[in-house]
Design an enzyme around this catalytic site. Structure first.
Site, PDB file in Angstrom:
ATOM      1  N   GLU A 134      -6.402  -0.618  -7.476  1.00  0.00           N
ATOM      2  CA  GLU A 134      -5.456   0.208  -8.227  1.00  0.00           C
ATOM      3  C   GLU A 134      -4.422  -0.699  -8.907  1.00  0.00           C
ATOM      4  O   GLU A 134      -3.862  -1.590  -8.264  1.00  0.00           O
ATOM      5  CB  GLU A 134      -4.740   1.180  -7.282  1.00  0.00           C
ATOM      6  N   HIS A 182      -3.338  -3.139  -6.044  1.00  0.00           N
ATOM      7  CA  HIS A 182      -3.617  -2.631  -4.706  1.00  0.00           C
ATOM      8  C   HIS A 182      -5.109  -2.726  -4.372  1.00  0.00           C
ATOM      9  O   HIS A 182      -5.920  -1.913  -4.834  1.00  0.00           O
ATOM     10  CB  HIS A 182      -3.139  -1.170  -4.614  1.00  0.00           C
ATOM     11  N   ASN A 191      -5.384   6.524  -1.447  1.00  0.00           N
ATOM     12  CA  ASN A 191      -4.926   6.800  -0.083  1.00  0.00           C
ATOM     13  C   ASN A 191      -4.317   8.186   0.028  1.00  0.00           C
ATOM     14  O   ASN A 191      -4.453   8.864   1.036  1.00  0.00           O
ATOM     15  CB  ASN A 191      -3.889   5.766   0.362  1.00  0.00           C
ATOM     16  N   SER A 193       0.822  -1.208   0.000  1.00  0.00           N
ATOM     17  CA  SER A 193       0.000   0.000   0.000  1.00  0.00           C
ATOM     18  C   SER A 193       0.856   1.258   0.000  1.00  0.00           C
ATOM     19  O   SER A 193       0.337   2.350  -0.173  1.00  0.00           O
ATOM     20  CB  SER A 193      -0.944   0.004   1.205  1.00  0.00           C
TER      21      SER A 193
HETATM   22  P1  NAI Z   1      -1.074  -8.718   8.003  1.00  0.00           P
HETATM   23  O1  NAI Z   1      -0.042  -8.419   8.987  1.00  0.00           O
HETATM   24  O2  NAI Z   1      -2.482  -8.884   8.441  1.00  0.00           O
HETATM   25  O3  NAI Z   1      -0.673 -10.054   7.224  1.00  0.00           O
HETATM   26  C1  NAI Z   1       0.592 -10.312   6.730  1.00  0.00           C
HETATM   27  C2  NAI Z   1       0.749 -11.826   6.663  1.00  0.00           C
HETATM   28  O4  NAI Z   1       1.921 -12.105   5.930  1.00  0.00           O
HETATM   29  C3  NAI Z   1       0.878 -12.491   8.025  1.00  0.00           C
HETATM   30  O5  NAI Z   1      -0.041 -13.547   8.112  1.00  0.00           O
HETATM   31  C4  NAI Z   1       2.311 -12.992   8.038  1.00  0.00           C
HETATM   32  O6  NAI Z   1       2.450 -14.210   8.740  1.00  0.00           O
HETATM   33  C5  NAI Z   1       2.566 -13.200   6.565  1.00  0.00           C
HETATM   34  N1  NAI Z   1       3.976 -13.150   6.193  1.00  0.00           N
HETATM   35  C6  NAI Z   1       4.915 -12.275   6.599  1.00  0.00           C
HETATM   36  N2  NAI Z   1       6.091 -12.556   6.000  1.00  0.00           N
HETATM   37  C7  NAI Z   1       5.873 -13.625   5.209  1.00  0.00           C
HETATM   38  C8  NAI Z   1       6.692 -14.380   4.324  1.00  0.00           C
HETATM   39  N3  NAI Z   1       7.967 -14.064   4.133  1.00  0.00           N
HETATM   40  N4  NAI Z   1       6.117 -15.411   3.671  1.00  0.00           N
HETATM   41  C9  NAI Z   1       4.841 -15.725   3.839  1.00  0.00           C
HETATM   42  N5  NAI Z   1       4.033 -15.048   4.661  1.00  0.00           N
HETATM   43  C10 NAI Z   1       4.532 -14.006   5.323  1.00  0.00           C
HETATM   44  O7  NAI Z   1      -0.951  -7.593   6.884  1.00  0.00           O
HETATM   45  P2  NAI Z   1      -2.064  -6.993   5.922  1.00  0.00           P
HETATM   46  O8  NAI Z   1      -2.764  -5.876   6.592  1.00  0.00           O
HETATM   47  O9  NAI Z   1      -2.834  -8.099   5.347  1.00  0.00           O
HETATM   48  O10 NAI Z   1      -1.172  -6.335   4.784  1.00  0.00           O
HETATM   49  C11 NAI Z   1      -0.512  -7.105   3.830  1.00  0.00           C
HETATM   50  C12 NAI Z   1      -0.073  -6.211   2.696  1.00  0.00           C
HETATM   51  O11 NAI Z   1      -1.205  -5.578   2.139  1.00  0.00           O
HETATM   52  C13 NAI Z   1       0.856  -5.095   3.093  1.00  0.00           C
HETATM   53  O12 NAI Z   1       1.768  -4.874   2.050  1.00  0.00           O
HETATM   54  C14 NAI Z   1      -0.070  -3.902   3.270  1.00  0.00           C
HETATM   55  O13 NAI Z   1       0.577  -2.682   3.067  1.00  0.00           O
HETATM   56  C15 NAI Z   1      -1.051  -4.166   2.168  1.00  0.00           C
HETATM   57  N6  NAI Z   1      -2.365  -3.557   2.339  1.00  0.00           N
HETATM   58  C16 NAI Z   1      -2.984  -3.528   3.549  1.00  0.00           C
HETATM   59  C17 NAI Z   1      -4.247  -2.967   3.690  1.00  0.00           C
HETATM   60  C18 NAI Z   1      -4.940  -2.977   5.012  1.00  0.00           C
HETATM   61  O14 NAI Z   1      -5.953  -2.269   5.151  1.00  0.00           O
HETATM   62  N7  NAI Z   1      -4.510  -3.754   5.978  1.00  0.00           N
HETATM   63  C19 NAI Z   1      -4.938  -2.357   2.535  1.00  0.00           C
HETATM   64  C20 NAI Z   1      -4.217  -2.503   1.291  1.00  0.00           C
HETATM   65  C21 NAI Z   1      -2.968  -3.058   1.227  1.00  0.00           C
END
Ligand code: NAI
Length: 696
Positions: A468, A456, A506, A435
């Protein structure tokens, strides 16, 4: 491909009937003396009602009536569906409400002719049967519909700021009763064939191979026409109508204000005043919709409808498998929900994470989503089968698309893509859901950086339609097109944007949220800030929205943007996060929550600042940032920016988006107000240097 047996179009043969000059309609008379009148609108992929189609239809009805057939079946010769409704491109040609009303009354006369033909009539429906299409079908004595997932019936005019205008308000109520018909028209929701049958909208629902036979049987056997239950007669009396109307208004008021969305209120008033007199209600319907065409709300909603169609064209040229294999890495909030959504929409999905414990909650959420959205147990089981937990990462080698959604950390993402690039097929599409990290930084160490695209998604994935498509000038255009094609394949709207900090949505939203926090810091109560935004037409107040997004996420995005622009992040945000008040997910943020429900805040009043100032401080900062994005070409044009903000954030749809709003208000007036606010509150309100050129 569907087999011959499953083809939804009619296979009846017979003697052709000449329809002189007709480009869109064909008629034939079968051995039983039934005429089958088929529509295949020339030069269009879907059937819709334009002036020419209607004119030919009128002539065809006269030709057919002159032959006194046993009955008439109206059907679509396009496999795609029956009729998607009126061709709204033609609405623009109406010069004024009086001209619009004259045209509408011509359609009324035509539909009345169909309704009063002296022989049985049947509409044979498959695929979409919407708006004017359903209004036409309602003029037939009976309707038979195909039993499949694509067959949908509805009167969605309200979504364009209108209500049915070809007699549909009258006929839907006659057929379904007030409660069901009003629900259909006021929500614009679409029904599948079975539900439509339960409500009384269609008489028979059958598989494709029985459609012709069922249509014929309805003509030959002439069953009684179904009527709504007797108590509907009571609701329609002049004594009951004002009471029912009041209830309906109260329901609508929960979702839409009359000053923002006049159409639902016009519809209720139409029935309240004329519900006892068919002819009067038909006349008043025409006058009412003619007026609604010219409301700014309807104009903006129509514009957004076309812009939505424009978004759908992105990625259209991409070749996409029927059931692409999608490998999602990271099963957190986003990855888990992206995987579930893809499986729901027919992709074969493998979901990877570091350990089983990280995937389990995602799978539980997915099963719950399938249960909610798929009522057919076979469809539900199939969706569950399509979503496979893949801790070993075996799916990576076979994937058509790899979506990375791990933690927002550059080093982790780089390391992951080094592995993904080596293991995935060379033709696989590589996508990141980052993001805030610049795409180029993640792609830098890949042998072919051009391969990586940002896809995105917004949170919550199942509700936010926009995705996006993030690229840099180096990105392979073909990869971007395929990414957009993938987003279309899963029923989402792709918006191409440049990889600038915060991307588009955003970035524009951030100053708006931050100004809300600033206002709160200055002593304006939470509810007063949020109320002002609701009064403007936003679906949710900015402080509540920040809580829903997560204050940690807001802080992270705020820092990225501050780093890029030199702006500051409100101190309150850092304090909240440091105190563990992360928003709704932690039970407290700006508001407090119990079981996910917002509790009423303690403070009352407006904090001494007029609501107009609150609104302008919030919205004009957002508009100013939108101007900056256009100036920097983060998005190709103002229309795309507007539609992106509406579908990505829910920006007041009836205002048409930030740029349309500023235009409507007057760009000079908006600019002058920014100058004034800058004098009072500081440089963050300085109009962007691109302001004038943006609106010239
Ligand atoms: P989150 O922290 O909920 O989930 C991340 C997951 O990735 C965790 O389950 C973790 O165990 C796993 N993980 C970490 N390193 C890993 C690896 N090397 N291999 C496999 N799994 C791995 O994070 P979230 O919120 O889902 O965000 C994920 C991505 O999406 C980020 O890049 C964030 O910026 C983006 N994003 C988040 C939004 C939000 O509202 N939370 C909205 C749009 C994009």
């Amino acid at each position: 491909m569907k087999s011959e047996l499953e083809a939804p179009t009619s296979t009846v043969s017979g003697e052709p009937i000449a329809l002189p000059g007709a480009r869109h309609w064909q008629a034939l008379r079968d051995a039983d003396g039934i005429v089958w009148l088929g529509l295949d609108r020339a030069d269009e992929s879907a059937n819709s009602l334009c002036a020419e189609v209607l004119e030919e239809f009128g002539a065809a009805l006269e030709t057919i009536a002159a032959r006194a057939p046993r009955g008439l079946v109206i059907h679509s010769r396009k496999p795609q569906g029956f009729l998607v409704g009126a061709d709204i491109r033609e609405f623009e040609h109406f010069a004024d409400p009086a001209a619009a009303e004259r045209e509408i009354l011509r359609v009324h006369a035509l539909f009345a002719r169909l309704e009063t033909l002296p022989f049985p009539t049947v509409a044979r429906l498959h695929g979409p049967c919407l708006g004017g299409g359903l209004e036409l079908a309602l003029c037939c004595r009976h309707r038979v519909a195909l039993e499949d997932a694509e067959t949908t019936l509805g009167l969605p005019e309200i979504l364009l700021g209108l209500h049915p205008g070809a007699g549909g308000t009258v006929r839907a109520i006659e057929r379904l009763g007030v409660a069901a018909a009003m629900d259909l028209m006021l929500t614009g929701r679409q029904l599948d064939a079975r539900r439509a049958q339960r409500l009384g909208l269609v008489d028979r629902v059958v598989p494709a191979r029985h459609l012709d036979r069922a249509a014929r049987a309805l003509i030959m056997n002439a069953p009684a026409v179904r009527r709504p239950p007797w108590w509907n007669g009571i609701a329609a009396t002049s004594v009951a109508r004002p009471l029912v109307a009041r209830l309906l208004r109260a329901q609508v008021a929960k979702r839409a204000r009359p000053e923002h969305y006049p159409a639902p209120y016009a519809l209720i008033e139409l029935w309240e005043r004329h519900g006892g007199d068919r002819a009067a209600m038909l006349r008043a319907e025409a006058a009412s919709i003619a007026r609604l065409f010219f409301t700014p709300t309807s104009r903006q909603l129509q514009r957004l409808f076309f812009l939505q169609e424009r978004l759908k064209t992105f990625g259209k040229t991409a070749e996409m498998q029927d059931a692409p294999r999608v490998h999602v890495i990271g099963a957190g909030t986003m990855g888990g929900d992206i995987a579930a959504w893809c499986a729901l929409r027919g992709c074969r999905v493998t979901l990877a994470d570091r350990e089983a414990k990280f995937v389990a909650p995602a799978i539980a959420r997915a099963h719950e989503a399938f249960r909610r959205r798929l009522r057919d147990p076979y469809a539900r089981a199939a969706a569950i089968d399509r979503l496979v937990v893949d801790l070993a990462g075996d799916g990576l080698e076979r994937a058509d698309i790899v979506v990375e959604a791990i933690v927002e950390d550059l080093a982790a993402k780089r390391a992951l893509f080094a592995h993904v690039n080596a293991a995935a097929r060379p033709e696989a599409l590589l996508a990141t859901n980052t993001s805030s990290i610049p795409l180029a930084a993640i792609a830098e160490e890949l042998p072919v950086p051009a391969r990586l695209v940002g896809v995105h998604f917004f949170n919550p994935v199942d509700r936010m339609q926009l995705v996006e498509i993030v690229t840099t000038p180096q990105t392979d255009p073909d990869a971007a097109t395929r990414a957009a094609g993938f987003v279309r394949r899963i029923g989402r709207l792709p918006l191409p944007v440049a990889s600038a900090p915060g991307f588009l949505v955003n970035r524009i939203l951030a100053p708006y949220l931050q100004e809300a926090m600033q206002l709160h810091e200055e002593g304006v109560p939470l509810a007063a800030v949020d109320r002002a935004a609701l009064a403007f037409g936003m679906p949710m107040g900015p402080l509540e929205l920040a809580d829903v997004v997560g204050l940690d996420v807001c802080l992270a995005v705020g820092k990225v943007l501050a780093g890029a622009s030199g702006a500051t992040v409100p101190a309150v945000l850092g304090r909240q996060v440091a105190a563990g008040r992360l928003g709704r997910k932690s039970g407290a943020g700006f508001y407090r929550y119990r079981s996910g429900k917002k509790l009423a805040p303690r403070e009352a009043g407006d904090g001494g600042l007029p609501a107009a100032d609150v609104i302008d401080r919030l919205v004009l900062r957002l508009v100013n940032e939108a101007v900056a994005c256009l100036h920097e070409r983060v998005v190709a044009d103002a229309d795309l920016l507007d539609v992106g903000m509406v579908f990505g954030t829910g920006f007041a749809p009836f205002r048409g988006g930030p740029i349309a709003y500023a235009r409507e208000r007057g760009s000079d007036a908006a600019r002058a107000r920014l100058v004034e606010l800058a004098g009072r509150y500081g440089a963050r309100f300085e109009p962007h240097p691109g302001f004038e050129s943006c609106f010239s």
